[in-house]
Design a protein around this motif. Structure first.
Motif, PDB file in Angstrom:
ATOM      1  N   TYR A 123       0.802  -1.074  -0.027  1.00 58.18           N
ATOM      2  CA  TYR A 123      -0.081  -0.030  -0.141  1.00 58.18           C
ATOM      3  C   TYR A 123       0.859   1.184  -0.162  1.00 58.18           C
ATOM      4  CZ  TYR A 123      -3.854  -3.044   1.059  1.00 58.18           C
ATOM      5  OH  TYR A 123      -4.832  -3.987   1.328  1.00 58.18           O
ATOM      6  N   ALA A 124       0.550   2.147  -0.947  1.00 54.21           N
ATOM      7  CA  ALA A 124       1.463   3.467  -0.980  1.00 54.21           C
ATOM      8  C   ALA A 124       0.337   4.552  -0.910  1.00 54.21           C
ATOM      9  CB  ALA A 124       2.078   3.478  -2.415  1.00 54.21           C
ATOM     10  N   ILE A 125       0.388   4.945   0.411  1.00 52.48           N
ATOM     11  CA  ILE A 125      -0.756   5.963   0.630  1.00 52.48           C
ATOM     12  C   ILE A 125       0.028   7.298   1.384  1.00 52.48           C
ATOM     13  CG2 ILE A 125      -2.701   6.860   2.093  1.00 52.48           C
ATOM     14  CD1 ILE A 125      -3.339   3.797   2.067  1.00 52.48           C
ATOM     15  N   THR A 126       0.967   6.935   2.593  1.00 55.00           N
ATOM     16  CA  THR A 126       1.665   7.898   3.103  1.00 55.00           C
ATOM     17  C   THR A 126       2.596   8.721   2.277  1.00 55.00           C
ATOM     18  OG1 THR A 126       1.235   6.704   5.143  1.00 55.00           O
ATOM     19  CG2 THR A 126       3.142   8.235   5.206  1.00 55.00           C
ATOM     20  N   ALA A 130       2.524  14.004   4.179  1.00 57.13           N
ATOM     21  CA  ALA A 130       1.122  13.401   4.913  1.00 57.13           C
ATOM     22  C   ALA A 130       0.980  12.173   5.210  1.00 57.13           C
ATOM     23  CB  ALA A 130       0.169  13.788   3.463  1.00 57.13           C
ATOM     24  N   GLY A 131       0.817  12.118   6.634  1.00 58.76           N
ATOM     25  CA  GLY A 131       0.832  10.783   7.234  1.00 58.76           C
ATOM     26  C   GLY A 131      -0.576  10.764   7.729  1.00 58.76           C
ATOM     27  N   TRP A 155       6.017   7.016   0.891  1.00 57.60           N
ATOM     28  CA  TRP A 155       6.955   6.695   2.099  1.00 57.60           C
ATOM     29  C   TRP A 155       6.365   5.553   2.869  1.00 57.60           C
ATOM     30  CZ3 TRP A 155      10.117  10.084   5.675  1.00 57.60           C
ATOM     31  CH2 TRP A 155      11.021  10.924   4.879  1.00 57.60           C
ATOM     32  N   HIS A 156       7.368   4.532   3.646  1.00 54.15           N
ATOM     33  CA  HIS A 156       7.161   3.467   4.229  1.00 54.15           C
ATOM     34  C   HIS A 156       6.403   2.363   3.429  1.00 54.15           C
ATOM     35  CE1 HIS A 156       8.275   6.394   7.616  1.00 54.15           C
ATOM     36  NE2 HIS A 156       7.057   6.997   7.226  1.00 54.15           N
ATOM     37  N   VAL A 157       6.472   2.234   2.351  1.00 54.73           N
ATOM     38  CA  VAL A 157       5.615   1.221   1.772  1.00 54.73           C
ATOM     39  C   VAL A 157       6.051  -0.145   2.098  1.00 54.73           C
ATOM     40  CG1 VAL A 157       4.853   0.356  -0.576  1.00 54.73           C
ATOM     41  CG2 VAL A 157       5.370   2.967  -0.324  1.00 54.73           C
ATOM     42  N   THR A 158       5.084  -0.706   2.990  1.00 51.19           N
ATOM     43  CA  THR A 158       5.682  -1.941   3.694  1.00 51.19           C
ATOM     44  C   THR A 158       5.556  -3.122   2.677  1.00 51.19           C
ATOM     45  OG1 THR A 158       5.037  -1.150   5.709  1.00 51.19           O
ATOM     46  CG2 THR A 158       4.930  -3.470   5.575  1.00 51.19           C
ATOM     47  N   TYR A 201      14.824   0.331   9.607  1.00 56.63           N
ATOM     48  CA  TYR A 201      13.955   0.866  10.669  1.00 56.63           C
ATOM     49  C   TYR A 201      14.197  -0.098  12.096  1.00 56.63           C
ATOM     50  CZ  TYR A 201      10.726   2.845   7.132  1.00 56.63           C
ATOM     51  OH  TYR A 201      10.302   3.544   6.072  1.00 56.63           O
ATOM     52  N   VAL A 361       5.880   0.477  16.868  1.00 52.89           N
ATOM     53  CA  VAL A 361       5.144   1.057  15.734  1.00 52.89           C
ATOM     54  C   VAL A 361       3.644   0.859  15.636  1.00 52.89           C
ATOM     55  CG1 VAL A 361       5.247  -0.983  14.365  1.00 52.89           C
ATOM     56  CG2 VAL A 361       5.631   1.401  13.378  1.00 52.89           C
ATOM     57  N   ILE A 364       1.648   3.671  16.419  1.00 52.44           N
ATOM     58  CA  ILE A 364       2.052   4.854  15.015  1.00 52.44           C
ATOM     59  C   ILE A 364       1.386   4.280  13.798  1.00 52.44           C
ATOM     60  CG2 ILE A 364       3.744   5.820  13.385  1.00 52.44           C
ATOM     61  CD1 ILE A 364       5.867   5.309  15.911  1.00 52.44           C
ATOM     62  N   GLU A 366      -1.161   2.764  10.837  1.00 59.08           N
ATOM     63  CA  GLU A 366      -2.519   2.627  10.848  1.00 59.08           C
ATOM     64  C   GLU A 366      -3.199   3.805  11.970  1.00 59.08           C
ATOM     65  OE1 GLU A 366      -3.394   1.204   8.541  1.00 59.08           O
ATOM     66  OE2 GLU A 366      -1.913  -0.436   8.310  1.00 59.08           O
ATOM     67  N   THR A 368      -2.007   7.102  14.680  1.00 61.09           N
ATOM     68  CA  THR A 368      -1.119   6.969  15.936  1.00 61.09           C
ATOM     69  C   THR A 368      -2.357   7.111  17.078  1.00 61.09           C
ATOM     70  OG1 THR A 368      -1.457   9.397  15.930  1.00 61.09           O
ATOM     71  CG2 THR A 368       0.351   8.599  14.605  1.00 61.09           C
ATOM     72  N   ILE A 371      -4.259   9.996  16.946  1.00 58.02           N
ATOM     73  CA  ILE A 371      -5.579  10.018  15.935  1.00 58.02           C
ATOM     74  C   ILE A 371      -6.760   9.040  16.495  1.00 58.02           C
ATOM     75  CG2 ILE A 371      -6.027   9.385  13.535  1.00 58.02           C
ATOM     76  CD1 ILE A 371      -4.409  11.911  13.740  1.00 58.02           C
TER      77      ILE A 371
HETATM   78  C1  LIG Z   1       7.200   0.844   9.802  1.00 57.57           C
HETATM   79  C2  LIG Z   1       5.929   1.292   9.065  1.00 57.57           C
HETATM   80  C3  LIG Z   1       5.361   0.974   8.187  1.00 57.57           C
HETATM   81  C4  LIG Z   1       4.400   1.831   7.675  1.00 57.57           C
HETATM   82  N1  LIG Z   1       3.562   1.070   6.568  1.00 57.57           N
HETATM   83  C5  LIG Z   1       3.082   1.869   5.563  1.00 57.57           C
HETATM   84  C6  LIG Z   1       2.349   1.578   4.485  1.00 57.57           C
HETATM   85  O1  LIG Z   1       2.475   0.238   4.041  1.00 57.57           O
HETATM   86  N2  LIG Z   1       1.741   2.297   3.572  1.00 57.57           N
HETATM   87  C7  LIG Z   1       1.503   3.785   3.889  1.00 57.57           C
HETATM   88  O2  LIG Z   1       0.798   4.330   2.968  1.00 57.57           O
HETATM   89  N3  LIG Z   1       2.034   3.971   4.968  1.00 57.57           N
HETATM   90  C8  LIG Z   1       2.699   3.222   6.052  1.00 57.57           C
HETATM   91  N4  LIG Z   1       2.961   3.656   7.088  1.00 57.57           N
HETATM   92  C9  LIG Z   1       2.672   5.338   7.376  1.00 57.57           C
HETATM   93  C10 LIG Z   1       2.066   5.408   8.707  1.00 57.57           C
HETATM   94  O3  LIG Z   1       0.704   4.997   8.363  1.00 57.57           O
HETATM   95  C11 LIG Z   1       2.369   6.862   9.363  1.00 57.57           C
HETATM   96  O4  LIG Z   1       3.523   6.854   9.974  1.00 57.57           O
HETATM   97  C12 LIG Z   1       1.271   6.989  10.278  1.00 57.57           C
HETATM   98  O5  LIG Z   1       0.257   7.299   9.873  1.00 57.57           O
HETATM   99  C13 LIG Z   1       1.740   8.672  10.923  1.00 57.57           C
HETATM  100  O6  LIG Z   1       1.892   9.626  10.031  1.00 57.57           O
HETATM  101  P1  LIG Z   1       3.442  10.513  10.037  1.00 57.57           P
HETATM  102  O7  LIG Z   1       4.400   9.510  10.281  1.00 57.57           O
HETATM  103  O8  LIG Z   1       3.567  11.194   8.715  1.00 57.57           O
HETATM  104  O9  LIG Z   1       3.078  11.067  11.460  1.00 57.57           O
HETATM  105  P2  LIG Z   1       2.412  12.649  11.322  1.00 57.57           P
HETATM  106  O10 LIG Z   1       1.063  12.443  10.714  1.00 57.57           O
HETATM  107  O11 LIG Z   1       3.191  13.738  10.877  1.00 57.57           O
HETATM  108  O12 LIG Z   1       2.177  12.707  13.042  1.00 57.57           O
HETATM  109  C14 LIG Z   1       3.540  13.242  13.662  1.00 57.57           C
HETATM  110  C15 LIG Z   1       2.718  13.400  15.163  1.00 57.57           C
HETATM  111  O13 LIG Z   1       1.952  14.305  15.223  1.00 57.57           O
HETATM  112  C16 LIG Z   1       0.678  13.864  15.679  1.00 57.57           C
HETATM  113  N5  LIG Z   1      -0.361  14.200  15.087  1.00 57.57           N
HETATM  114  C17 LIG Z   1      -0.807  14.423  13.848  1.00 57.57           C
HETATM  115  N6  LIG Z   1      -1.885  15.127  13.692  1.00 57.57           N
HETATM  116  C18 LIG Z   1      -2.417  15.244  15.067  1.00 57.57           C
HETATM  117  C19 LIG Z   1      -3.710  15.921  15.584  1.00 57.57           C
HETATM  118  N7  LIG Z   1      -4.661  16.503  14.748  1.00 57.57           N
HETATM  119  N8  LIG Z   1      -3.776  15.999  17.019  1.00 57.57           N
HETATM  120  C20 LIG Z   1      -2.593  15.654  17.824  1.00 57.57           C
HETATM  121  N9  LIG Z   1      -1.717  14.875  17.236  1.00 57.57           N
HETATM  122  C21 LIG Z   1      -1.448  14.917  15.777  1.00 57.57           C
HETATM  123  C22 LIG Z   1       0.750  12.136  15.504  1.00 57.57           C
HETATM  124  O14 LIG Z   1       0.100  11.448  16.379  1.00 57.57           O
HETATM  125  C23 LIG Z   1       2.344  12.038  15.656  1.00 57.57           C
HETATM  126  O15 LIG Z   1       2.516  11.866  17.078  1.00 57.57           O
HETATM  127  C24 LIG Z   1       4.044   2.933   7.823  1.00 57.57           C
HETATM  128  C25 LIG Z   1       4.960   3.655   9.027  1.00 57.57           C
HETATM  129  C26 LIG Z   1       5.609   2.991   9.639  1.00 57.57           C
HETATM  130  C27 LIG Z   1       6.579   3.495  10.740  1.00 57.57           C
END
Ligand SMILES: Cc1cc2nc3c(=O)[nH]c(=O)nc-3n(C[C@H](O)[C@H](O)[C@H](O)COP(=O)(O)OP(=O)(O)OC[C@H]3O[C@@H](n4cnc5c(N)ncnc54)[C@H](O)[C@@H]3O)c2cc1C
Length: 390
Positions: A123-126, A130-131, A155-158, A201, A361, A364, A366, A368, A371
């Motif tokens: 899955y390539a979403i992040t 934009a996470g 990023w982070h395409v698992t 990681y 993780v 974090i 699916e 955080t 969220i």
């Molecule tokens: C090992 C790993 C595998 C992953 N696999 C995939 C994958 O296969 N495909 C994919 O698409 N993504 C993947 N991800 C991405 C993952 O889903 C994101 O890292 C996650 O959703 C958080 O997004 P971010 O890292 O950009 O953090 P951010 O969104 O930048 O958040 C940073 C901090 O700010 C906080 N924050 C953000 N908004 C708010 C708010 N409104 N109120 C309070 N606090 C807030 C967060 O809780 C966090 O503490 C993976 C990540 C990791 C680490």
């Protein structure tokens, strides 16, 4: 033993537990070898999982899957959480959210081989910018003739290193649905798809998390999932499901940690006594077990509710509560387990050390913990406490 489970569910649970017990001896080898096992061993694990019906466990029978209910899936996933280094990911889950919209072409080309366990998706979403805020993605899909041209960096395409195709989420750049989200099947070897970087990681998994670039990737309209504008709803369905499965795996991890830490505490001598005789150690174990039970009941109850057809929004809130509580619980348990193991708990050959890194993780991905709390608070304000917990 839980009175909550039927005898058939307990049989399934035991079958999954026995299988995962066979994987546990390979953990240290994987840890010391960048998460990899030999090709023959990995294949044998996959074949065993397939023979046991633990491949694509979330796919319905009409699509060739085993047709397990949600509680049954949670029971299997809970066991897969008991092993480190993602060895339990051999118990696979396909894109079951696609069932209502999959076309015959997509079924034949991608979904059927996925259900059979012959190919995998990622899955390539992040994106870098934009996470949590998925709506902030900058990836674009430009309508072009009878297809689309895709651009973006993800990023982070698992599991990208093991996948045959990727679900790519973007926003439409033109046309009547401009600005709305779309999701596509994209072949990993399609022209314009490249791996930019394979970052390291905290965990040691054979599944890598690529940074991927999509440059003018041309896909036919047959690769679009559902309709233009549907993209976000698929992601939400996937998040909801995976949050509950994370909760289940965290329960499995916590149970393993509690058992391992208790066994160690019983045999470890200090000051003329087993350390399990000291209340400081007993209290850590007691808190861990109590919290595990609470998390497990939440997870099972949420899964049972989904099987019984509770309202989708209530499911959404309950999956978030289960994920929030179970993932934070498992991290507390891992921290205590490291403490009980003492210096051994800081060694990579020790199960507590590996889980201490690996479970982080789960707070974090699916969504955080923050969220999840936002989702839960919103649900509480809209529906009230009794609806969500009654
Ligand atoms: C090992 C790993 C595998 C992953 N696999 C995939 C994958 O296969 N495909 C994919 O698409 N993504 C993947 N991800 C991405 C993952 O889903 C994101 O890292 C996650 O959703 C958080 O997004 P971010 O890292 O950009 O953090 P951010 O969104 O930048 O958040 C940073 C901090 O700010 C906080 N924050 C953000 N908004 C708010 C708010 N409104 N109120 C309070 N606090 C807030 C967060 O809780 C966090 O503490 C993976 C990540 C990791 C680490």
């Amino acid at each position: 033993m839980s009175t909550f489970l039927t005898s058939a569910e307990r049989v399934l649970q035991t079958r999954a537990r026995d299988f995962i017990d066979e994987l546990i001896p390979y953990e240290v080898e994987a840890e010391m070898n960048r998460g990899e096992l030999s090709a023959e061993v990995a294949k044998a694990h996959h074949e065993k999982a397939r023979a046991l019906g633990f491949v694509s466990i979330n796919m319905p029978e009409r699509m060739g899957g085993p047709g397990y209910g949600m509680l049954e899936q949670a029971l299997i996933q809970e066991q897969s959480g008991r092993v480190t280094n993602a060895l339990g990911w051999v118990v696979s889950t396909g894109p079951s959210w696609i069932t209502e919209v999959v076309t015959d072409y997509q079924m034949e080309r991608w979904i059927r081989p996925t259900v059979d366990g012959d190919i995998h998706e990622c899955y390539a979403i992040t994106e870098e910018g934009a996470g949590s805020d998925v709506d902030g993605i900058e990836a674009t899909a430009r309508p072009d003739g009878d297809g689309y041209v895709l651009n973006g960096t993800k990023w982070h395409v698992t599991s990208a290193n093991l996948a045959a195709y990727v679900f790519f989420q973007a926003k439409l750049s033109d046309g009547p649905n401009a600005g709305r989200h779309v999701l596509f099947f994209v072949e990993m070897d399609a022209p314009g798809v490249e791996c930019v970087r394979v970052p390291e990681y905290s965990h040691t998994y054979g599944h890598h998390h690529w940074e991927m670039k999509f440059s003018d990737v041309r896909v036919p309209k047959e690769n679009l999932v559902g309709s233009e504008g549907d993209g976000m709803s698929f992601s939400h369905a996937w998040f909801r499901y995976e949050r509950l499965m994370i909760a289940a795996r965290c329960c499995g991890a916590a149970e393993r940690l509690i058992e391992e830490a208790t066994a160690f505490a019983e045999q470890r001598q200090a000051y003329g006594s087993s350390i399990a005789d000291y209340q400081a150690i007993q209290f850590m174990l007691a808190d861990s077990l109590t919290e595990l039970w609470a998390a497990r009941l939440m997870t099972y109850e949420t899964a049972r509710g989904i099987d019984a057809g509770v309202d989708l929004k209530v499911q959404h809130g309950q999956c978030s509560m289960s994920k929030l509580y179970a993932s934070e619980m498992a991290n507390r348990v891992a921290d205590r387990a490291v403490q009980i193991f003492g210096g051994r708990g800081f060694m990579r050959e020790n199960v507590a050390e590996r889980f201490f890194r690996e479970l982080r993780v789960d707070r974090i991905w699916e969504g955080t913990s923050e969220i999840q709390r936002i989702i839960i608070a919103n649900q509480l304000r809209k529906r009230g406490a009794a609806t969500l917990t009654g």
